[in-house]
Design an enzyme around this catalytic site. Structure first.
Site, PDB file in Angstrom:
ATOM      1  N   ASP A   3       4.713  19.824   8.159  1.00 18.07           N
ATOM      2  CA  ASP A   3       5.662  20.941   8.146  1.00 18.07           C
ATOM      3  C   ASP A   3       6.984  20.579   7.462  1.00 18.07           C
ATOM      4  OD1 ASP A   3       5.693  19.304  10.618  1.00 18.07           O
ATOM      5  OD2 ASP A   3       7.500  20.447  11.058  1.00 18.07           O
ATOM      6  N   ARG A   9      -1.450  15.282  12.511  1.00 18.66           N
ATOM      7  CA  ARG A   9      -0.371  14.669  11.722  1.00 18.66           C
ATOM      8  C   ARG A   9       0.186  15.765  10.818  1.00 18.66           C
ATOM      9  NH1 ARG A   9      -2.278   9.008   9.324  1.00 18.66           N
ATOM     10  NH2 ARG A   9      -0.143   8.994   8.571  1.00 18.66           N
ATOM     11  N   LYS A  62       0.827  -1.227   0.000  1.00 21.14           N
ATOM     12  CA  LYS A  62       0.000   0.000   0.000  1.00 21.14           C
ATOM     13  C   LYS A  62       0.852   1.263   0.000  1.00 21.14           C
ATOM     14  CE  LYS A  62      -1.804   1.781   3.999  1.00 21.14           C
ATOM     15  NZ  LYS A  62      -1.796   3.221   4.278  1.00 21.14           N
ATOM     16  N   ASN A  63       1.794   1.335   0.953  1.00 23.53           N
ATOM     17  CA  ASN A  63       2.499   2.606   1.127  1.00 23.53           C
ATOM     18  C   ASN A  63       3.504   2.888   0.017  1.00 23.53           C
ATOM     19  OD1 ASN A  63       0.926   3.230   3.284  1.00 23.53           O
ATOM     20  ND2 ASN A  63       2.411   2.561   4.836  1.00 23.53           N
ATOM     21  N   ARG A 119      -9.308   0.069   3.528  1.00 22.59           N
ATOM     22  CA  ARG A 119      -8.356   1.043   2.972  1.00 22.59           C
ATOM     23  C   ARG A 119      -7.008   0.394   2.681  1.00 22.59           C
ATOM     24  NH1 ARG A 119      -7.133   5.200   6.898  1.00 22.59           N
ATOM     25  NH2 ARG A 119      -5.437   5.265   5.421  1.00 22.59           N
ATOM     26  N   CYS A 146      -5.704   8.087   8.525  1.00 19.59           N
ATOM     27  CA  CYS A 146      -5.852   7.613   9.906  1.00 19.59           C
ATOM     28  C   CYS A 146      -5.493   8.721  10.885  1.00 19.59           C
ATOM     29  CB  CYS A 146      -4.915   6.436  10.169  1.00 19.59           C
ATOM     30  SG  CYS A 146      -5.450   4.908   9.407  1.00 19.59           S
ATOM     31  N   ASP A 157       3.408   0.503  12.258  1.00 12.19           N
ATOM     32  CA  ASP A 157       2.204  -0.018  11.602  1.00 12.19           C
ATOM     33  C   ASP A 157       1.938  -1.487  11.939  1.00 12.19           C
ATOM     34  OD1 ASP A 157       1.920   2.470  10.517  1.00 12.19           O
ATOM     35  OD2 ASP A 157       2.673   1.936   8.534  1.00 12.19           O
ATOM     36  N   ARG A 215      -4.428  10.220   3.585  1.00  9.01           N
ATOM     37  CA  ARG A 215      -3.224  10.935   3.970  1.00  9.01           C
ATOM     38  C   ARG A 215      -2.219  11.006   2.804  1.00  9.01           C
ATOM     39  NH1 ARG A 215      -0.599  14.162   7.674  1.00  9.01           N
ATOM     40  NH2 ARG A 215       1.521  13.487   8.030  1.00  9.01           N
TER      41      ARG A 215
HETATM   42  C1  EPZ Z   1       3.780   6.910   6.819  1.00 11.18           C
HETATM   43  O1  EPZ Z   1       3.022   8.019   7.287  1.00 11.18           O
HETATM   44  C2  EPZ Z   1       2.804   5.788   6.633  1.00 11.18           C
HETATM   45  N1  EPZ Z   1       1.793   6.202   5.664  1.00 11.18           N
HETATM   46  C3  EPZ Z   1       2.167   5.411   7.975  1.00 11.18           C
HETATM   47  O2  EPZ Z   1       1.406   4.236   7.747  1.00 11.18           O
HETATM   48  C4  EPZ Z   1       3.246   5.108   8.989  1.00 11.18           C
HETATM   49  O3  EPZ Z   1       2.668   4.939  10.264  1.00 11.18           O
HETATM   50  C5  EPZ Z   1       4.287   6.224   9.061  1.00 11.18           C
HETATM   51  O4  EPZ Z   1       4.788   6.524   7.728  1.00 11.18           O
HETATM   52  C6  EPZ Z   1       5.496   5.861   9.921  1.00 11.18           C
HETATM   53  O5  EPZ Z   1       6.111   4.702   9.434  1.00 11.18           O
HETATM   54  C7  EPZ Z   1       2.063   6.149   4.370  1.00 11.18           C
HETATM   55  O6  EPZ Z   1       3.142   5.767   3.935  1.00 11.18           O
HETATM   56  C8  EPZ Z   1       0.982   6.579   3.452  1.00 11.18           C
HETATM   57  P1  EPZ Z   1       5.890  10.134   8.931  1.00 11.18           P
HETATM   58  P2  EPZ Z   1       3.670   9.466   7.297  1.00 11.18           P
HETATM   59  O7  EPZ Z   1       5.944  11.410   8.176  1.00 11.18           O
HETATM   60  O8  EPZ Z   1       4.590   9.577   6.138  1.00 11.18           O
HETATM   61  C9  EPZ Z   1       6.354  13.411  12.383  1.00 11.18           C
HETATM   62  C10 EPZ Z   1      -0.450   2.826   7.799  1.00 11.18           C
HETATM   63  O9  EPZ Z   1      -1.053   2.321   8.774  1.00 11.18           O
HETATM   64  N2  EPZ Z   1       6.244  14.409  11.294  1.00 11.18           N
HETATM   65  O10 EPZ Z   1       6.992   9.147   8.748  1.00 11.18           O
HETATM   66  O11 EPZ Z   1       2.563  10.427   7.398  1.00 11.18           O
HETATM   67  C11 EPZ Z   1       5.008  12.734  12.657  1.00 11.18           C
HETATM   68  O12 EPZ Z   1       4.206  13.488  13.520  1.00 11.18           O
HETATM   69  C12 EPZ Z   1      -0.021   4.267   7.847  1.00 11.18           C
HETATM   70  O13 EPZ Z   1      -0.197   2.219   6.746  1.00 11.18           O
HETATM   71  C13 EPZ Z   1       6.485  15.720  11.561  1.00 11.18           C
HETATM   72  O14 EPZ Z   1       6.771  16.104  12.695  1.00 11.18           O
HETATM   73  O15 EPZ Z   1       4.501   9.416   8.630  1.00 11.18           O
HETATM   74  C14 EPZ Z   1       5.455  11.405  13.228  1.00 11.18           C
HETATM   75  O16 EPZ Z   1       5.695  11.539  14.605  1.00 11.18           O
HETATM   76  C15 EPZ Z   1      -0.604   5.012   8.965  1.00 11.18           C
HETATM   77  N3  EPZ Z   1       6.372  16.621  10.548  1.00 11.18           N
HETATM   78  C16 EPZ Z   1       6.796  11.129  12.529  1.00 11.18           C
HETATM   79  O17 EPZ Z   1       7.197  12.366  11.967  1.00 11.18           O
HETATM   80  C17 EPZ Z   1       6.060  16.250   9.264  1.00 11.18           C
HETATM   81  O18 EPZ Z   1       5.985  17.110   8.377  1.00 11.18           O
HETATM   82  C18 EPZ Z   1       6.732  10.096  11.405  1.00 11.18           C
HETATM   83  O19 EPZ Z   1       5.738  10.455  10.466  1.00 11.18           O
HETATM   84  C19 EPZ Z   1       5.832  14.896   8.998  1.00 11.18           C
HETATM   85  C20 EPZ Z   1       5.928  13.979  10.036  1.00 11.18           C
END
Ligand code: EPZ
Length: 427
Positions: A127, A124, A23-24, A401, A118, A309, A94
C-alpha cells in the site's frame, strides 16, 4: 529427484569466506537499469536465484543482458520492446515490485502481477508503494487475477511523501519512480538500509540527482534521462552476518572478507554480548568463539537497528546459550515459523506473538527439517552445523534464492555439508 542439504554437525568452522554482492541491492539495481539510456555494467553480482530471475524478467522484456564474467553483467535496455514484465516470473519474487517504479518512471504506464517471495508476516502489503506512486500523479487499479495497473496519463510530478511505516521497498520504489519525474520528490521517514544508499549511488552514477539516502529524508530531483556507466554492488550485509552467527553457534574462527564494517556493527554488538571476539580491518571481520555462549536479548528494527533478516540465524547460538534469551520481532507481524523445526532438534523455545523466549539447552540434535523461507533456511543450516549428528534440510530452493554457494563456502571452512539427491520424494 529432489535436492536436500545433508549436514553432519559438530565441527567448528575455521578459515576464510568471501562475501558476495548484496541480494537486496542487486534486485533493485537490475530494474533500475531499465531507466538507463545506454549500457549499464554491474559488478559484484551475486550468483543467486532471485538475481537470475530478476535478470530473466528484464531479458523477457527485451533488454540485452550479457555476463562478461560470472560476477559482471551488462544490461542494455535501449531496445526494450514491452512495458509489461512476464507475469509468471514476477510472481516468483517479492522484489519484482521494483519493476513497477522503474517502468512507471520510463513509460508512465505499467501492469504487473502481484509480487511473490518469502511469506512470513501474513500479508506483505504494498500500500505504501501505491500511495507513493499516486502522490506523484499516478492512478492505480487492482485487477482480477492479482494484477496491479499503474498509470500516470499526465506524467509524474515531484511531491513530498511521508511514509507512515518505515519501508525499504516503498522507499526504493518511490526513488525509482521519481528519478525521471518532473520536479523534486521528498521522501520523509525513509528507510536507511545499506541497499537504499546503494540504489541511490547507482542512480547518481548514471546521472540521477538523489540526495540524503541513508538519512530519513531523501530528495530526488527528476532528470530527463540517465546515461550508461559501471557500478559495483555493495557486499551482502546479511550473508556476512549469517556466517558470523554460524561461528557463534559452532565455535571456531572465521575471517570474513569483502565486507563493509559499518553495516555489521549491529550484528557484532550482539555477538560480543554472546561471548564472541570480533575484530575488523577495513574490509574484513574476524569472528572467534572459544568459550561458552552467553545469553542476550535481541529486538529487530529498521536499520541501523538489528536486522530482521538476521533474526532466525541469531536464534541458533541463543538456543545453545547459558540461560534464557528473548528475541522480539519488530518489523514483521510474525517471523517465528522456523521454531517448530528447531524444537525437532531439541531446542526449548516459547513464542507469544512477536516475542520468542529461548531457554538454552546443552546441545541440539540433528533431525530432518524444512527451510520455510530464505533466512529460516539459513538458520536450519546453522542449526545442523552446531547439532550433534545428522540433519537434512528440505525445500532448499528458498536458500538458493539468496545465498551464493552457501554449501561450497561452508565446506571450505570445515563444515561437513553437501547436497544430496532424494529419489522420488516430493519436497
Ligand atoms: C525488504 O522487504 C527486504 N526485501 C526483506 O528481506 C526485509 O525483511 C525487509 O525489507 C525489512 O528489512 C528486499 O529488499 C527484497 P518493508 P520489504 O517494506 O521491502 C510494512 C530477505 O530475507 N509495509 O521494509 O518488502 C510491512 O508489512 C527479505 O532478504 C507496509 O505496511 O519490507 C513490514 O511490517 C525478506 N506497507 C514493514 O512495513 C507497505 O506498502 C517493513 O517492510 C510496505 C511495507
Amino acid at each position: 529427484m529432489n535436492k536436500k542439504i545433508a549436514i553432519k554437525g559438530g565441527n567448528p568452522l575455521n578459515g576464510e569466506i568471501n562475501i558476495s554482492g548484496a541480494k537486496n541491492a542487486a534486485v533493485a539495481i537490475i530494474p533500475a537499469a531499465l531507466l538507463v539510456d545506454g549500457v549499464c555494467r554491474l559488478e559484484n553480482i551475486p550468483n543467486i536465484v532471485d538475481v537470475m530471475v530478476q535478470l530473466d524478467i528484464v531479458r523477457g522484456m527485451g533488454a540485452d543482458v550479457k555476463f562478461l564474467t560470472p560476477t559482471i553483467v551488462e544490461i542494455d535496455s535501449r531496445n526494450l520492446d514491452r512495458s509489461d514484465p512476464p507475469f509468471e516470473l514476477m510472481r516468483k519474487l517479492r522484489a519484482s515490485y521494483y519493476l513497477m517504479g522503474a517502468l512507471l518512471s520510463r513509460y508512465h504506464d505499467v501492469e504487473v502481477a502481484m509480487p511473490g517471495g518469502c511469506n512470513f508476516g501474513g500479508v506483505r502489503p504494498i500500500d505504501l508503494h501505491i500511495k507513493g506512486f499516486e502522490a506523484l500523479g499516478a492512478e492505480t487499479a487492482v485487477k482480477e487475477g492479482g494484477f496491479v495497473c499503474v498509470k500516470a496519463e499526465n506524467g509524474l510530478h515531484g511531491k513530498t511523501i511521508f511514509l507512515d511505516v518505515v519501508s525499504v521497498g516503498a522507499t526504493m520504489n518511490i526513488m525509482l519512480a521519481a528519478t525521471l519525474a518532473e520536479g523534486q520528490t521528498v521522501i520523509e521517514n525513509a528507510a536507511k538500509e545499506p541497499h537504499i544508499v546503494d540504489l541511490a549511488n547507482f542512480l547518481n552514477a548514471m546521472g540521477a540527482n538523489v540526495m540524503g539516502a541513508g538519512t530519513d529524508v531523501i530528495k530526488i530531483t527528476g532528470v530527463e534521462k540517465l546515461h550508461g556507466g559501471t557500478y559495483s554492488i555493495i557486499p551482502d550485509q546479511i550473508e556476512a552476518g549469517t556466517y558470523m552467527a554460524a561461528v557463534a553457534a559452532t565455535g571456531g574462527s572465521l575471517l570474513i572478507k569483502n565486507i563493509i564494517p559499518k553495516h555489521l556493527e549491529c550484528i557484532s554488538t550482539k555477538l560480543v554480548e554472546m561471548g564472541c571476539e570480533v575484530t575488523y580491518t577495513d574490509d574484513t571481520v574476524r569472528v572467534t568463539r572459544t568459550g561458552e555462549i552467553h545469553r542476550t536479548n535481541i529486538k529487530t528494527m529498521p536499520y541501523p537497528g538489528f536486522p530482521t533478516d538476521m533474526q532466525p540465524q541469531m536464534a541458533i547460538p541463543l538456543c545453545l546459550a547459558q540461560g534464557a534469551s528473548v528475541i522480539t520481532e519488530g518489523v514483521w507481524d510474525s517471523r517465528f515459523r522456523y521454531v517448530d523445526e528447531l524444537r525437532k532438534m531439541g531446542a526449548e523455545i516459547h513464542v507469544d506473538g512477536k516475542v520468542a523466549v529461548f531457554n538454552g539447552v546443552d546441545r541440539l540434535m540433528g533431525a530432518p527439517v524444512t527451510a520455510y523461507d530464505l533466512r529460516a533456511g539459513a538458520a536450519m543450516i546453522i542449526a545442523g552445523l552446531a547439532a550433534v549428528g545428522d540433519t537434512t534440510i528440505s525445500d532448499t530452493r528458498h536458500i538458493e534464492r539468496g545465498y551464493d554457494d552457501i554449501v561450497g563456502k561452508l565446506r571450505s571452512v570445515g563444515a561437513i555439508i553437501e547436497y544430496v539427491e532424494v529419489p522420488g520424494e516430493a519436497e
